[in-house]
Design a protein around this motif. Structure first.
Motif, PDB file in Angstrom:
ATOM      1  N   TYR A   1       0.866  -1.181   0.000  1.00  0.00           N
ATOM      2  CA  TYR A   1       0.000   0.000   0.000  1.00  0.00           C
ATOM      3  C   TYR A   1       0.904   1.232   0.000  1.00  0.00           C
ATOM      4  O   TYR A   1       2.074   1.163   0.392  1.00  0.00           O
ATOM      5  CB  TYR A   1      -0.935   0.030   1.213  1.00  0.00           C
ATOM      6  N   ALA A   2       0.363   2.329  -0.442  1.00  0.00           N
ATOM      7  CA  ALA A   2       1.108   3.595  -0.391  1.00  0.00           C
ATOM      8  C   ALA A   2       1.037   4.126   1.035  1.00  0.00           C
ATOM      9  O   ALA A   2      -0.038   4.174   1.636  1.00  0.00           O
ATOM     10  CB  ALA A   2       0.520   4.603  -1.365  1.00  0.00           C
ATOM     11  N   THR A   3       2.163   4.524   1.565  1.00  0.00           N
ATOM     12  CA  THR A   3       2.223   5.088   2.915  1.00  0.00           C
ATOM     13  C   THR A   3       2.612   6.560   2.826  1.00  0.00           C
ATOM     14  O   THR A   3       3.020   7.026   1.761  1.00  0.00           O
ATOM     15  CB  THR A   3       3.208   4.297   3.802  1.00  0.00           C
ATOM     16  N   ASN A   4       2.491   7.278   3.905  1.00  0.00           N
ATOM     17  CA  ASN A   4       2.720   8.724   3.865  1.00  0.00           C
ATOM     18  C   ASN A   4       4.182   9.100   3.651  1.00  0.00           C
ATOM     19  O   ASN A   4       4.496   9.952   2.832  1.00  0.00           O
ATOM     20  CB  ASN A   4       2.150   9.407   5.112  1.00  0.00           C
ATOM     21  N   VAL A   5       5.106   8.493   4.387  1.00  0.00           N
ATOM     22  CA  VAL A   5       6.532   8.823   4.237  1.00  0.00           C
ATOM     23  C   VAL A   5       7.369   7.562   4.397  1.00  0.00           C
ATOM     24  O   VAL A   5       7.081   6.721   5.240  1.00  0.00           O
ATOM     25  CB  VAL A   5       6.988   9.906   5.253  1.00  0.00           C
ATOM     26  N   LEU A   6       8.352   7.456   3.539  1.00  0.00           N
ATOM     27  CA  LEU A   6       9.342   6.388   3.616  1.00  0.00           C
ATOM     28  C   LEU A   6      10.701   7.039   3.819  1.00  0.00           C
ATOM     29  O   LEU A   6      11.003   8.057   3.202  1.00  0.00           O
ATOM     30  CB  LEU A   6       9.376   5.565   2.327  1.00  0.00           C
ATOM     31  N   THR A   7      11.499   6.441   4.685  1.00  0.00           N
ATOM     32  CA  THR A   7      12.851   6.928   4.923  1.00  0.00           C
ATOM     33  C   THR A   7      13.828   5.857   4.482  1.00  0.00           C
ATOM     34  O   THR A   7      13.754   4.721   4.937  1.00  0.00           O
ATOM     35  CB  THR A   7      13.068   7.234   6.420  1.00  0.00           C
ATOM     36  N   PHE A   8      14.712   6.228   3.589  1.00  0.00           N
ATOM     37  CA  PHE A   8      15.784   5.351   3.147  1.00  0.00           C
ATOM     38  C   PHE A   8      17.078   5.948   3.690  1.00  0.00           C
ATOM     39  O   PHE A   8      17.562   6.956   3.188  1.00  0.00           O
ATOM     40  CB  PHE A   8      15.824   5.264   1.613  1.00  0.00           C
TER      41      PHE A   8
ATOM     42  N   LEU B   1      14.073  10.919   1.749  1.00  0.00           N
ATOM     43  CA  LEU B   1      12.717  10.898   2.276  1.00  0.00           C
ATOM     44  C   LEU B   1      11.786  10.912   1.075  1.00  0.00           C
ATOM     45  O   LEU B   1      11.956  11.727   0.170  1.00  0.00           O
ATOM     46  CB  LEU B   1      12.435  12.120   3.150  1.00  0.00           C
ATOM     47  N   VAL B   2      10.819  10.004   1.059  1.00  0.00           N
ATOM     48  CA  VAL B   2       9.859   9.916  -0.037  1.00  0.00           C
ATOM     49  C   VAL B   2       8.471  10.077   0.560  1.00  0.00           C
ATOM     50  O   VAL B   2       8.046   9.269   1.391  1.00  0.00           O
ATOM     51  CB  VAL B   2       9.984   8.562  -0.780  1.00  0.00           C
ATOM     52  N   LEU B   3       7.783  11.135   0.133  1.00  0.00           N
ATOM     53  CA  LEU B   3       6.434  11.403   0.616  1.00  0.00           C
ATOM     54  C   LEU B   3       5.443  11.161  -0.509  1.00  0.00           C
ATOM     55  O   LEU B   3       5.674  11.576  -1.643  1.00  0.00           O
ATOM     56  CB  LEU B   3       6.320  12.848   1.112  1.00  0.00           C
TER      57      LEU B   3
ATOM     58  N   VAL C   1      -0.569  11.961   1.871  1.00  0.00           N
ATOM     59  CA  VAL C   1      -0.366  13.109   2.760  1.00  0.00           C
ATOM     60  C   VAL C   1      -1.575  14.041   2.697  1.00  0.00           C
ATOM     61  O   VAL C   1      -2.076  14.492   3.729  1.00  0.00           O
ATOM     62  CB  VAL C   1       0.934  13.858   2.410  1.00  0.00           C
ATOM     63  N   GLU C   2      -2.066  14.305   1.488  1.00  0.00           N
ATOM     64  CA  GLU C   2      -3.229  15.184   1.324  1.00  0.00           C
ATOM     65  C   GLU C   2      -4.462  14.596   1.986  1.00  0.00           C
ATOM     66  O   GLU C   2      -5.204  15.306   2.682  1.00  0.00           O
ATOM     67  CB  GLU C   2      -3.471  15.442  -0.158  1.00  0.00           C
ATOM     68  N   SER C   3      -4.696  13.309   1.799  1.00  0.00           N
ATOM     69  CA  SER C   3      -5.854  12.644   2.392  1.00  0.00           C
ATOM     70  C   SER C   3      -5.786  12.670   3.920  1.00  0.00           C
ATOM     71  O   SER C   3      -6.784  12.952   4.603  1.00  0.00           O
ATOM     72  CB  SER C   3      -5.932  11.204   1.886  1.00  0.00           C
ATOM     73  N   GLU C   4      -4.601  12.393   4.473  1.00  0.00           N
ATOM     74  CA  GLU C   4      -4.437  12.413   5.926  1.00  0.00           C
ATOM     75  C   GLU C   4      -4.646  13.821   6.488  1.00  0.00           C
ATOM     76  O   GLU C   4      -5.294  13.976   7.525  1.00  0.00           O
ATOM     77  CB  GLU C   4      -3.033  11.916   6.310  1.00  0.00           C
ATOM     78  N   ALA C   5      -4.098  14.825   5.810  1.00  0.00           N
ATOM     79  CA  ALA C   5      -4.259  16.204   6.283  1.00  0.00           C
ATOM     80  C   ALA C   5      -5.740  16.578   6.343  1.00  0.00           C
ATOM     81  O   ALA C   5      -6.193  17.170   7.330  1.00  0.00           O
ATOM     82  CB  ALA C   5      -3.489  17.177   5.392  1.00  0.00           C
TER      83      ALA C   5
END
Length: 142
Positions: free
Chosen positions: A53-60, A72-74, A79-83
């Motif tokens: 699933y798509a998540t809000n932020v991924l940190t590599f 950082l991948v947003l 993000v828009e839906s959560e906001a």
């Protein structure tokens, strides 16, 4: 609390992201921030975290010494839906997630224990309040 203005241009967004990251860093480090679609966010989460699933932020995070090197991948639609669901200004939610991802890149982890989750949340709150933004956990049961 002061409301974070939504960056109005790529240059403005870059300036805001740099400020948010700088407030979350213990020292100088190097980060790349990318904003992606749901499809790309889902593919990255699936390929690297085995969560489909798509998540809000991924940190590599690639290194923590002598400096933190991370991407950082947003995922913009998430993000828009959560906001919207949280009733938060979009820029404020981006700030929170960038701070959250930056802390992950420095070794903070909220999934290891309740104590670690509480410590990370407290640090996020401290940073965001220092930026003049609301505490994201003030009215949350996590």
């Amino acid at each position: 609390m002061a409301e974070a203005a939504l960056p109005s241009s790529p240059t403005s967004a870059h300036k805001h992201a740099r400020r948010w990251i700088r407030h979350a860093l213990a020292r100088y480090d190097e980060f790349t921030v990318s904003i992606v679609s749901s499809d790309e966010g889902r593919a990255l989460n699936r390929d690297y975290r085995h969560k489909d699933y798509a998540t809000n932020v991924l940190t590599f995070d690639y290194a923590q010494e002598p400096m933190v090197l991370a991407d950082l991948v947003l995922c913009a639609p998430v993000v828009e839906s959560e906001a919207r669901a949280l009733g938060k200004p979009l820029a404020e939610h981006y700030a929170h997630l960038i701070v959250h991802g930056t802390l992950h890149a420095q070794g903070w982890d909220h999934e290891t224990s309740e104590a670690d989750a509480e410590a990370m949340e407290a640090r996020e709150s401290e940073i965001l309040c220092g930026l003049g933004l609301e505490d994201p956990y003030q009215h949350s049961d996590r």
